[in-house]
Design a protein around this motif. Structure first.
Motif, PDB file in Angstrom:
ATOM      1  N   GLN A 168      -2.479 -12.187  20.204  1.00 43.27           N
ATOM      2  CA  GLN A 168      -1.436 -12.014  19.537  1.00 43.27           C
ATOM      3  C   GLN A 168      -0.929 -11.078  18.745  1.00 43.27           C
ATOM      4  O   GLN A 168      -1.709 -10.282  18.082  1.00 43.27           O
ATOM      5  CB  GLN A 168      -1.210 -13.108  18.744  1.00 43.27           C
ATOM      6  CG  GLN A 168      -0.386 -14.432  17.999  1.00 43.27           C
ATOM      7  CD  GLN A 168      -1.280 -15.806  17.335  1.00 43.27           C
ATOM      8  OE1 GLN A 168      -2.021 -15.785  17.144  1.00 43.27           O
ATOM      9  NE2 GLN A 168       0.388 -16.129  16.946  1.00 43.27           N
ATOM     10  N   PHE A 172      -4.589  -9.727  17.906  1.00 45.59           N
ATOM     11  CA  PHE A 172      -5.403 -10.094  16.941  1.00 45.59           C
ATOM     12  C   PHE A 172      -5.747 -11.841  18.538  1.00 45.59           C
ATOM     13  O   PHE A 172      -4.841 -12.160  19.338  1.00 45.59           O
ATOM     14  CB  PHE A 172      -4.128 -11.365  16.127  1.00 45.59           C
ATOM     15  CG  PHE A 172      -4.249 -10.623  14.972  1.00 45.59           C
ATOM     16  CD1 PHE A 172      -4.952 -10.550  14.410  1.00 45.59           C
ATOM     17  CD2 PHE A 172      -3.163 -11.055  14.445  1.00 45.59           C
ATOM     18  CE1 PHE A 172      -4.603  -9.779  13.269  1.00 45.59           C
ATOM     19  CE2 PHE A 172      -2.691 -10.181  13.647  1.00 45.59           C
ATOM     20  CZ  PHE A 172      -3.468  -9.505  12.850  1.00 45.59           C
ATOM     21  N   GLY A 173      -7.008 -11.490  18.607  1.00 45.65           N
ATOM     22  CA  GLY A 173      -7.497 -13.173  20.055  1.00 45.65           C
ATOM     23  C   GLY A 173      -7.612 -11.919  20.474  1.00 45.65           C
ATOM     24  O   GLY A 173      -8.182 -10.831  21.098  1.00 45.65           O
ATOM     25  N   GLU A 174      -7.838 -12.994  21.877  1.00 50.04           N
ATOM     26  CA  GLU A 174      -7.967 -12.743  23.408  1.00 50.04           C
ATOM     27  C   GLU A 174      -6.797 -12.870  24.120  1.00 50.04           C
ATOM     28  O   GLU A 174      -6.046 -14.206  24.153  1.00 50.04           O
ATOM     29  CB  GLU A 174      -9.307 -12.692  24.008  1.00 50.04           C
ATOM     30  CG  GLU A 174     -10.809 -12.460  22.754  1.00 50.04           C
ATOM     31  CD  GLU A 174     -10.922 -10.849  23.389  1.00 50.04           C
ATOM     32  OE1 GLU A 174     -10.325 -10.045  24.276  1.00 50.04           O
ATOM     33  OE2 GLU A 174     -11.567 -10.727  22.377  1.00 50.04           O
TER      34      GLU A 174
ATOM     35  N   LEU B   8      -9.920  -4.266  14.429  1.00 53.02           N
ATOM     36  CA  LEU B   8      -9.405  -5.890  13.519  1.00 53.02           C
ATOM     37  C   LEU B   8     -10.495  -5.762  12.276  1.00 53.02           C
ATOM     38  O   LEU B   8     -10.054  -6.358  11.320  1.00 53.02           O
ATOM     39  CB  LEU B   8      -9.663  -7.077  14.468  1.00 53.02           C
ATOM     40  CG  LEU B   8      -9.932  -8.494  14.613  1.00 53.02           C
ATOM     41  CD1 LEU B   8      -9.156  -8.790  14.287  1.00 53.02           C
ATOM     42  CD2 LEU B   8     -11.035  -9.048  14.717  1.00 53.02           C
ATOM     43  N   PRO B 278      -4.856 -16.459  17.298  1.00 55.20           N
ATOM     44  CA  PRO B 278      -5.539 -15.753  16.660  1.00 55.20           C
ATOM     45  C   PRO B 278      -5.194 -15.753  15.250  1.00 55.20           C
ATOM     46  O   PRO B 278      -5.948 -14.448  14.774  1.00 55.20           O
ATOM     47  CB  PRO B 278      -5.483 -15.221  17.804  1.00 55.20           C
ATOM     48  CG  PRO B 278      -5.247 -15.771  18.956  1.00 55.20           C
ATOM     49  CD  PRO B 278      -4.487 -16.903  18.787  1.00 55.20           C
ATOM     50  N   PHE B 282      -6.509 -14.856  11.816  1.00 56.21           N
ATOM     51  CA  PHE B 282      -6.762 -13.751  10.940  1.00 56.21           C
ATOM     52  C   PHE B 282      -6.828 -13.809   9.617  1.00 56.21           C
ATOM     53  O   PHE B 282      -7.137 -14.324   8.607  1.00 56.21           O
ATOM     54  CB  PHE B 282      -6.318 -12.981  11.759  1.00 56.21           C
ATOM     55  CG  PHE B 282      -5.788 -11.509  10.580  1.00 56.21           C
ATOM     56  CD1 PHE B 282      -6.835 -10.531  10.507  1.00 56.21           C
ATOM     57  CD2 PHE B 282      -4.652 -11.061   9.731  1.00 56.21           C
ATOM     58  CE1 PHE B 282      -6.880  -9.031   9.769  1.00 56.21           C
ATOM     59  CE2 PHE B 282      -4.931 -10.294   9.220  1.00 56.21           C
ATOM     60  CZ  PHE B 282      -5.634  -8.852   9.011  1.00 56.21           C
ATOM     61  N   PHE B 357     -10.085 -17.125  20.878  1.00 61.07           N
ATOM     62  CA  PHE B 357     -10.512 -16.477  19.561  1.00 61.07           C
ATOM     63  C   PHE B 357     -11.697 -14.937  20.594  1.00 61.07           C
ATOM     64  O   PHE B 357     -11.847 -13.887  19.538  1.00 61.07           O
ATOM     65  CB  PHE B 357     -12.159 -16.912  18.279  1.00 61.07           C
ATOM     66  CG  PHE B 357     -11.058 -17.617  18.024  1.00 61.07           C
ATOM     67  CD1 PHE B 357      -9.624 -17.815  17.266  1.00 61.07           C
ATOM     68  CD2 PHE B 357     -11.221 -19.284  17.317  1.00 61.07           C
ATOM     69  CE1 PHE B 357      -8.938 -18.821  17.265  1.00 61.07           C
ATOM     70  CE2 PHE B 357     -10.999 -20.272  16.779  1.00 61.07           C
ATOM     71  CZ  PHE B 357      -9.615 -19.774  16.495  1.00 61.07           C
ATOM     72  N   GLY B 358     -12.722 -15.180  21.279  1.00 62.88           N
ATOM     73  CA  GLY B 358     -13.856 -14.194  22.062  1.00 62.88           C
ATOM     74  C   GLY B 358     -14.657 -13.505  20.584  1.00 62.88           C
ATOM     75  O   GLY B 358     -14.520 -14.935  19.995  1.00 62.88           O
ATOM     76  N   ILE B 359     -15.230 -12.392  21.846  1.00 58.73           N
ATOM     77  CA  ILE B 359     -16.408 -12.138  20.706  1.00 58.73           C
ATOM     78  C   ILE B 359     -15.993 -11.693  18.930  1.00 58.73           C
ATOM     79  O   ILE B 359     -16.789 -12.229  17.794  1.00 58.73           O
ATOM     80  CB  ILE B 359     -17.393 -10.870  21.078  1.00 58.73           C
ATOM     81  CG1 ILE B 359     -18.216 -11.242  22.848  1.00 58.73           C
ATOM     82  CG2 ILE B 359     -18.451 -10.547  20.602  1.00 58.73           C
ATOM     83  CD1 ILE B 359     -18.918 -12.911  22.339  1.00 58.73           C
ATOM     84  N   ALA B 360     -15.132 -10.517  19.099  1.00 62.26           N
ATOM     85  CA  ALA B 360     -14.799  -9.913  17.915  1.00 62.26           C
ATOM     86  C   ALA B 360     -14.540 -10.863  16.616  1.00 62.26           C
ATOM     87  O   ALA B 360     -14.732 -11.108  15.948  1.00 62.26           O
ATOM     88  CB  ALA B 360     -13.250  -8.516  18.417  1.00 62.26           C
ATOM     89  N   ASP B 361     -13.679 -12.028  16.864  1.00 59.26           N
ATOM     90  CA  ASP B 361     -12.704 -12.502  16.339  1.00 59.26           C
ATOM     91  C   ASP B 361     -14.070 -13.692  15.580  1.00 59.26           C
ATOM     92  O   ASP B 361     -13.367 -14.145  14.248  1.00 59.26           O
ATOM     93  CB  ASP B 361     -11.480 -13.278  16.399  1.00 59.26           C
ATOM     94  CG  ASP B 361     -10.557 -12.644  16.867  1.00 59.26           C
ATOM     95  OD1 ASP B 361     -11.170 -11.285  17.498  1.00 59.26           O
ATOM     96  OD2 ASP B 361      -9.444 -12.347  16.282  1.00 59.26           O
ATOM     97  N   ASN B 378     -16.140 -20.930  12.404  1.00 62.24           N
ATOM     98  CA  ASN B 378     -14.851 -20.859  14.413  1.00 62.24           C
ATOM     99  C   ASN B 378     -15.940 -20.665  15.823  1.00 62.24           C
ATOM    100  O   ASN B 378     -14.941 -20.603  16.346  1.00 62.24           O
ATOM    101  CB  ASN B 378     -13.334 -19.488  13.917  1.00 62.24           C
ATOM    102  CG  ASN B 378     -13.932 -18.251  14.461  1.00 62.24           C
ATOM    103  OD1 ASN B 378     -15.600 -18.136  14.495  1.00 62.24           O
ATOM    104  ND2 ASN B 378     -13.047 -17.699  14.632  1.00 62.24           N
TER     105      ASN B 378
END
Lengths: 190, 592
Positions: A168, A172-174, B8, B278, B282, B357-361, B378
């Motif tokens: 995004q 942001f995100g994947e 991020l 996402p 944030f 979100f995956g790993i980083a978020d 999350n």
């Protein structure tokens, strides 16, 4: 103490009214006017009937559909009135068994597939309602879905790309593919 | 750590730091009564409540006011849960909550912990959610903020008998800080897909028919069990999915902003209706740290030297970046047992994480929520890699002072700052002083109590729970991880965080009562000593800065403060951590 009681009770009641009644009702009012579709749950309506939500995943086990994330909700997977993850720790034998079972199911439906098994396709999501899979997980299933539906793999691949969202705002995100929307689009092909 | 993760983290810190000065200045102005609209709103409010705004309170009276106000909150939450079956806004006709669960939840929300032994969307009516739980999200957050403001006044004033008026402070924080920001956040969240309605749960017809094993229930609604105690199931099919609805966005906004963390839904901020994109993720992470960061500037402003606030913020930021790096790094490691089965290891540990979100978020969110005593999740921390799960545990065990909860984080950090100048004073043999106030025996005794209350509750609570059958019965995962689940529960409760290794079956009378006690004393066992320090400092004379005064705004002090926090945290918890996640890590990598 007695001098504290009246202010405590009356201030509590007043602030409760403001934050517990006025505030949620005001937000509901604004949301209804400004974002009615989102406030009501981003529902997908077909022929006047709600068939799902853009944001809530559904259970898919038929090889002709793309499968989503494994879901740990009970008693049925993708129970959208009782969200939950598996909460299995990394050493839990039940986790290893569950993943083994999911790999076997994938292999049974598509024995010739030699691609690496995408992690999100065999690990349960946090909510049990994850509407997305990774682009890799979608790519893994393209040949199977195309074969089952007697479609060209390239056509299915193009449909997947249409339903793939990047990060995004680029950060942001994947990247992700919405499974329910993709499957609805597949059904609409014929 | 991936480039994406670094970007991020950098972006998050940059945006956060940009908000510090404006919001911190605004809060200082509001609390000092310099907000221009205040008069018109406040005078009728105070008249109605019988509050005399210019009558200030000594620390003891202030503490009584806070306790009374929060006790009222806890009682109301308890009553609304018990009576919800007979009250309106209950479209799913949920029955009243059991006494022990209602007790636990009442304390949980009144203490800003928001530990949840229940599943929100399958337990609480809309009325309970908004009138009991969301209200406490506001009022417990306001409580934390006013306590730190009182402590700051203790530093800022001299030879004074009072530290402010609790009623005025609570009203101002709630009405001018928490409420307006919440409204903006809630509307933004809805624009991204967070639901906000009072509809009954929505039934939809799914594309595919789902086959599943349905647990058999007897006439009383209890599950039928076979001779071995296993639940008896029968095959069933459905093509209906029931979507939970409710006024989620309004609750979500204050849940993050007030570092409360109690989810409307069971899956909390992992649920797509609570945290759909996402970008909402944030914004939610930002809302958690927003006020704790800004309060550092408020502190500097109110004591008349903004460098003091920046120094505290620098110490917090350095620890935050280090821990965030660790969480994201360890979650990027795939589970070796699954890699052996042929699962692609590039994606990292995806069990209990959402694809968007995956790993980083997920790793960043986990660090922020546990450092800030928020407790929203999350991703499911219980399924983290051993060391990835150690980070959230350690985050809480540092005492929730790295940003920490709204207000609670800064007052906790200032307690550690007093400890740091005391240690420095011992090294050079001078009476320690902080911000022009002499730190003497009374302050040090109280500081010791404030620092030691939570570790005592955590370690004794964990020890009791692993020794009794009722405690061990809750464990979901075998081996060292089971111990971690219990340690996490008491760490989370006593530090008023509220996140969980959620496999633990904690909705039992044993855990509801034990954790309820830990939450109450973990909260007010610190608030009362902090207010006592505030009162004692306010009464002192201000002493001039001399050649022997330790400057508390430079890199030397920042280093000293970080070392003090780490030293106390590690001394308290290293043995317990070794028994849980450390063993688990060694076993996991030996098992492959």
């Amino acid at each position: 103490m007695k001098t504290l009681l009246r202010p405590a009770v009356s201030l509590f009641v007043l602030l409760t009214a403001v934050t517990g009644i006025v505030y949620p009702l005001a937000v509901t009012g604004i949301a209804k006017v400004a974002f009615p579709e989102a406030a009501a749950g981003s529902l997908i309506v077909k022929d006047g009937k709600a068939v799902g939500s853009r944001l809530i995943g559904q259970n898919f086990t038929d090889p002709k559909y793309f499968w989503g994330r494994p879901s740990a909700t009970g008693p049925m997977p993708y129970n959208a009135s009782a969200s939950s993850g598996s909460n299995q720790g990394p050493l839990n034998p039940a986790l290893v068994d569950a993943v083994k079972g999911r790999i076997e199911a994938l292999k049974a439906a598509d024995p010739d597939n030699k691609l690496p098994i995408p992690a999100d396709l065999v690990n349960a999501s946090a909510s049990g309602l994850d509407p997305h899979i990774s682009p890799e997980a979608a790519a893994y299933q393209v040949a199977r879905v195309a074969g089952q539906r007697h479609l060209l793999a390239a056509d299915v691949k193009a449909l997947v790309s249409q339903h793939t969202e990047g990060r995004q705002l680029g950060v942001f995100g994947e990247a992700r593919v919405n499974v329910l929307q993709l499957n609805i689009a597949l059904d609409a092909l014929r | 750590m991936s480039t994406h993760a670094w970007i991020l983290l950098g972006l998050f810190l940059a945006v956060l730091l940009l908000t510090v000065k404006p919001l911190g200045t605004y809060i200082a102005n509001v609390m000092d009564g310099r907000f221009r609209l205040a008069g018109k709103i406040e005078s009728p409010l105070y008249r109605l409540c019988g509050i005399r705004p210019d009558e200030e309170m000594g620390w003891l009276k202030y503490a009584f006011a806070i306790l009374l106000f929060n006790a009222l909150g806890a009682l109301t939450v308890y009553a609304l849960q018990r009576l919800q079956a007979d009250l309106p806004f209950n479209p799913q006709a949920f029955p009243g909550v059991s006494p022990d669960s209602a007790f636990n939840t009442a304390i949980s929300f009144a203490t800003n912990t928001n530990w949840q032994g229940y599943g929100g969307e399958s337990t609480m009516s809309y009325l309970t959610q908004m009138l009991a739980l969301a209200v406490q999200n506001f009022l417990s957050a306001a409580t934390g903020i006013v306590v730190v403001i009182a402590l700051i006044r203790g530093f800022a004033r001299h030879t004074a008998k009072t530290i402010g008026n609790a009623w005025v402070d609570l009203s101002r924080v709630t009405l001018y800080v928490l409420l307006p920001i919440s409204i903006v956040c809630a509307v933004f969240l809805t624009s991204q897909g967070v639901i906000q309605n009072f509809d009954a749960y929505q039934e939809v017809t799914t594309l595919e028919v789902t086959s599943f094993d349905n647990p058999k229930v007897d006439e009383a609604g209890q599950p039928v069990k076979d001779d071995n105690g296993a639940v008896v199931t029968e095959p069933a099919q459905t093509q209906t999915q029931t979507l939970a609805m409710g006024p989620v966005a309004s609750q979500e906004a204050i849940k993050m902003l007030g570092t409360n963390g109690g989810g409307f839904m069971n899956a909390n901020s992992a649920h797509p209706y609570e945290n759909p994109t996402p970008l909402t993720n944030f914004i939610q992470m930002l809302s958690i740290f927003l006020i704790p960061a800004a309060l550092c500037f408020t502190f500097g402003r109110m004591v008349g030297d903004t460098r003091q606030g920046w120094a505290v913020l620098a110490a917090m930021s350095i620890m935050f970046v280090t821990l965030a790096y660790a969480a994201m790094h360890f979650e990027q490691q795939a589970n070796p047992l699954l890699t052996q089965l042929g699962v692609d290891s590039a994606a990292g540990s995806m069990e209990g994480k959402e694809t968007r979100f995956g790993i980083a978020d997920s790793g960043l969110f986990a660090t922020i929520t546990t450092l800030a005593s928020c407790g929203a999740v999350n991703a499911m921390h219980d399924s983290f890699t051993p060391l990835g799960g150690l980070v959230p545990l350690l985050d809480m065990q540092l005492g929730e002072v790295v940003f920490g909860g709204v207000g609670t984080g800064l007052y906790g950090m200032l307690v550690f700052a007093i400890m740091a100048v005391f240690i420095a004073g011992l090294m050079i043999g001078r009476t320690p002083e902080y911000l022009g106030k002499k730190i003497e025996a009374f302050e040090m005794k109280i500081v010791s109590i404030a620092i030691l209350v939570t570790p005592l509750l955590v370690l004794v609570g964990t020890a009791i729970a692993v020794m009794v059958a009722d405690g061990r019965a809750g464990i979901a995962n075998p081996g060292a991880h089971g111990f971690s689940e219990i340690l996490y529960a008491f760490t989370s409760a006593a530090n008023n965080n509220g996140s969980a290794f959620a496999g633990l079956s904690a909705n039992t009378p044993f855990f509801n009562v034990m954790l309820g006690i830990a939450m109450w004393f973990g909260r007010f066992g610190v608030i009362v000593p902090v207010l006592a320090i505030a009162g004692s400092l306010a009464a002192k004379k201000r002493i001039a800065v001399g050649a022997g005064t330790l400057p508390t705004h430079g890199p030397l002090f920042v280093t000293l403060l970080i070392c003090t926090v780490l030293l106390v945290g590690l001394l308290n918890y290293v043995p317990a951590l070794a028994l849980g996640p450390v063993i688990e890590h060694l076993v996991l990598w030996a098992a492959q």
